[in-house]
Scaffold this motif. Structure first.
Motif, PDB file in Angstrom:
ATOM      1  N   LYS A  36       7.883  11.349  67.695  1.00  0.00           N
ATOM      2  CA  LYS A  36       8.531  11.324  66.376  1.00  0.00           C
ATOM      3  C   LYS A  36       8.325   9.965  65.726  1.00  0.00           C
ATOM      4  O   LYS A  36       8.007   8.980  66.372  1.00  0.00           O
ATOM      5  CB  LYS A  36      10.040  11.592  66.498  1.00  0.00           C
ATOM      6  CG  LYS A  36      10.384  12.905  67.153  1.00  0.00           C
ATOM      7  CD  LYS A  36       9.959  14.081  66.332  1.00  0.00           C
ATOM      8  CE  LYS A  36      10.485  15.354  66.968  1.00  0.00           C
ATOM      9  NZ  LYS A  36       9.707  16.519  66.696  1.00  0.00           N
ATOM     10  N   TYR A  77      20.065  14.136  64.845  1.00  0.00           N
ATOM     11  CA  TYR A  77      19.805  12.724  64.594  1.00  0.00           C
ATOM     12  C   TYR A  77      18.592  12.583  63.690  1.00  0.00           C
ATOM     13  O   TYR A  77      17.706  13.437  63.682  1.00  0.00           O
ATOM     14  CB  TYR A  77      19.510  11.970  65.897  1.00  0.00           C
ATOM     15  CG  TYR A  77      20.677  11.868  66.840  1.00  0.00           C
ATOM     16  CD1 TYR A  77      21.647  10.896  66.673  1.00  0.00           C
ATOM     17  CD2 TYR A  77      20.789  12.724  67.927  1.00  0.00           C
ATOM     18  CE1 TYR A  77      22.707  10.784  67.553  1.00  0.00           C
ATOM     19  CE2 TYR A  77      21.841  12.620  68.813  1.00  0.00           C
ATOM     20  CZ  TYR A  77      22.797  11.651  68.623  1.00  0.00           C
ATOM     21  OH  TYR A  77      23.840  11.550  69.500  1.00  0.00           O
ATOM     22  N   VAL A 137      15.595   9.657  62.949  1.00  0.00           N
ATOM     23  CA  VAL A 137      15.009   8.411  63.436  1.00  0.00           C
ATOM     24  C   VAL A 137      14.957   7.435  62.262  1.00  0.00           C
ATOM     25  O   VAL A 137      14.358   7.723  61.227  1.00  0.00           O
ATOM     26  CB  VAL A 137      13.591   8.645  64.003  1.00  0.00           C
ATOM     27  CG1 VAL A 137      12.972   7.338  64.473  1.00  0.00           C
ATOM     28  CG2 VAL A 137      13.620   9.666  65.129  1.00  0.00           C
ATOM     29  N   ILE A 163      15.720  15.154  64.790  1.00  0.00           N
ATOM     30  CA  ILE A 163      15.692  15.784  66.104  1.00  0.00           C
ATOM     31  C   ILE A 163      17.017  16.467  66.348  1.00  0.00           C
ATOM     32  O   ILE A 163      18.031  16.120  65.759  1.00  0.00           O
ATOM     33  CB  ILE A 163      15.409  14.772  67.246  1.00  0.00           C
ATOM     34  CG1 ILE A 163      16.541  13.748  67.371  1.00  0.00           C
ATOM     35  CG2 ILE A 163      14.073  14.095  67.078  1.00  0.00           C
ATOM     36  CD1 ILE A 163      16.533  13.012  68.687  1.00  0.00           C
ATOM     37  N   LEU A 187      18.759   5.530  65.773  1.00  0.00           N
ATOM     38  CA  LEU A 187      19.023   6.878  65.276  1.00  0.00           C
ATOM     39  C   LEU A 187      20.281   6.870  64.431  1.00  0.00           C
ATOM     40  O   LEU A 187      21.180   6.059  64.641  1.00  0.00           O
ATOM     41  CB  LEU A 187      19.218   7.841  66.451  1.00  0.00           C
ATOM     42  CG  LEU A 187      18.088   7.933  67.467  1.00  0.00           C
ATOM     43  CD1 LEU A 187      18.550   8.684  68.693  1.00  0.00           C
ATOM     44  CD2 LEU A 187      16.886   8.610  66.854  1.00  0.00           C
ATOM     45  N   VAL A 230      14.517   2.617  69.769  1.00  0.00           N
ATOM     46  CA  VAL A 230      14.681   3.586  68.694  1.00  0.00           C
ATOM     47  C   VAL A 230      16.095   3.494  68.137  1.00  0.00           C
ATOM     48  O   VAL A 230      17.070   3.459  68.883  1.00  0.00           O
ATOM     49  CB  VAL A 230      14.422   5.028  69.202  1.00  0.00           C
ATOM     50  CG1 VAL A 230      14.508   6.025  68.070  1.00  0.00           C
ATOM     51  CG2 VAL A 230      13.088   5.123  69.912  1.00  0.00           C
ATOM     52  N   LEU A 257      12.580  12.947  71.377  1.00  0.00           N
ATOM     53  CA  LEU A 257      12.112  11.852  70.527  1.00  0.00           C
ATOM     54  C   LEU A 257      10.616  11.579  70.629  1.00  0.00           C
ATOM     55  O   LEU A 257      10.017  11.059  69.682  1.00  0.00           O
ATOM     56  CB  LEU A 257      12.864  10.560  70.881  1.00  0.00           C
ATOM     57  CG  LEU A 257      14.268  10.429  70.323  1.00  0.00           C
ATOM     58  CD1 LEU A 257      14.979   9.258  70.976  1.00  0.00           C
ATOM     59  CD2 LEU A 257      14.222  10.253  68.817  1.00  0.00           C
ATOM     60  N   LYS A 259       5.096   5.637  66.074  1.00  0.00           N
ATOM     61  CA  LYS A 259       5.686   6.801  66.721  1.00  0.00           C
ATOM     62  C   LYS A 259       6.424   6.382  67.988  1.00  0.00           C
ATOM     63  O   LYS A 259       6.178   5.327  68.549  1.00  0.00           O
ATOM     64  CB  LYS A 259       4.605   7.827  67.069  1.00  0.00           C
ATOM     65  CG  LYS A 259       3.997   8.483  65.845  1.00  0.00           C
ATOM     66  CD  LYS A 259       3.088   9.611  66.228  1.00  0.00           C
ATOM     67  CE  LYS A 259       2.570  10.312  64.973  1.00  0.00           C
ATOM     68  NZ  LYS A 259       1.847  11.526  65.319  1.00  0.00           N
ATOM     69  N   VAL A 260       7.324   7.257  68.427  1.00  0.00           N
ATOM     70  CA  VAL A 260       8.129   6.997  69.619  1.00  0.00           C
ATOM     71  C   VAL A 260       7.338   7.385  70.862  1.00  0.00           C
ATOM     72  O   VAL A 260       6.928   8.542  71.007  1.00  0.00           O
ATOM     73  CB  VAL A 260       9.456   7.780  69.580  1.00  0.00           C
ATOM     74  CG1 VAL A 260      10.253   7.561  70.845  1.00  0.00           C
ATOM     75  CG2 VAL A 260      10.266   7.410  68.351  1.00  0.00           C
ATOM     76  N   MET A 318      17.138  13.758  75.452  1.00  0.00           N
ATOM     77  CA  MET A 318      17.015  13.055  74.179  1.00  0.00           C
ATOM     78  C   MET A 318      15.652  12.375  74.071  1.00  0.00           C
ATOM     79  O   MET A 318      15.013  12.406  73.022  1.00  0.00           O
ATOM     80  CB  MET A 318      18.120  12.026  73.986  1.00  0.00           C
ATOM     81  CG  MET A 318      17.994  11.280  72.653  1.00  0.00           C
ATOM     82  SD  MET A 318      19.326  10.147  72.333  1.00  0.00           S
ATOM     83  CE  MET A 318      20.510  11.266  71.617  1.00  0.00           C
ATOM     84  N   VAL A 347      11.679   2.446  64.700  1.00  0.00           N
ATOM     85  CA  VAL A 347      10.940   2.469  65.949  1.00  0.00           C
ATOM     86  C   VAL A 347      10.314   1.095  66.131  1.00  0.00           C
ATOM     87  O   VAL A 347       9.637   0.610  65.222  1.00  0.00           O
ATOM     88  CB  VAL A 347       9.823   3.542  65.969  1.00  0.00           C
ATOM     89  CG1 VAL A 347       9.040   3.495  67.260  1.00  0.00           C
ATOM     90  CG2 VAL A 347      10.398   4.923  65.730  1.00  0.00           C
TER      91      VAL A 347
END
Length: 180
Positions: free
Chosen positions: A150, A167, A169, A156, A112, A110, A147, A103-104, A143, A172
């Motif tokens: 996510k 965007y 994802v 997102i 996108l 990241v 994120l 996850k972020v 932003m 990551v």
């Protein structure tokens, strides 16, 4: 009342510049700030102090441009040293990876993809280490807020000056933090 220090009044409750900034920083960012502080304290300040002393020894300071310039520069360096010292005490260094690296979270790299298939690579960092050329954005940025939490495949929506942008994802990643 007019003057050079007058500016347009902004409601503090609605002004985004008044929003509290997070005090997070990566280990690399903290090391960089400490390096700048060390350089200013041990190298730059003594050099400028010596120049001020030399210029002051020349006599009349009121018409001595060298003295005036170096004195202003010395004051600027001292103010920067004071700011960095205070700021480094306030910062919380994030020196470990999150429990779930899928996850972020803070420190994530990241990738996108937008609606047209274009890619965007960013890193979420602290307010003091943002860099537009490297595409490092503050954790306080809209932003980054969209994120957080996510994972790959999540969509997102970010409000931009051109309207809403969507965007997905696609990646990551984290680098292992270095001890600083």
């Amino acid at each position: 009342m007019k003057g050079r220090n007058m500016s347009r009044w902004r409601d503090p409750a609605k002004d985004p510049r008044q929003a509290p900034k997070s005090n997070l920083i990566t280990a690399e960012g903290a090391a960089r700030l400490r390096g700048i502080l060390d350089h200013l304290s041990r190298m730059k300040r003594p050099q400028i102090s010596a120049k001020v002393g030399e210029a002051a020894a020349q006599g009349d300071r009121s018409e001595n441009a060298d003295y005036t310039y170096n004195k202003k520069e010395l004051n600027r360096v001292i103010a920067r040293i004071r700011y960095l010292t205070t700021r480094l005490e306030e910062l919380q260094v994030v020196d470990r990876l999150p429990a779930n690296t899928d996850k972020v979270f803070f420190g994530a790299f990241v990738k996108l993809e937008d609606e047209e298939g274009g890619t965007l690579e960013i890193r979420i960092v602290g307010h003091d280490e943002t860099d537009t050329k490297k595409r490092w954005i503050s954790i306080d940025a809209p932003m980054a807020k969209a994120l957080l939490g996510k994972e790959v495949g999540d969509d997102i929506t970010v409000l931009t000056p051109d309207g809403e942008t969507f965007y997905t994802v696609t990646s990551v990643a984290y680098t292992a933090p270095s001890a600083g």
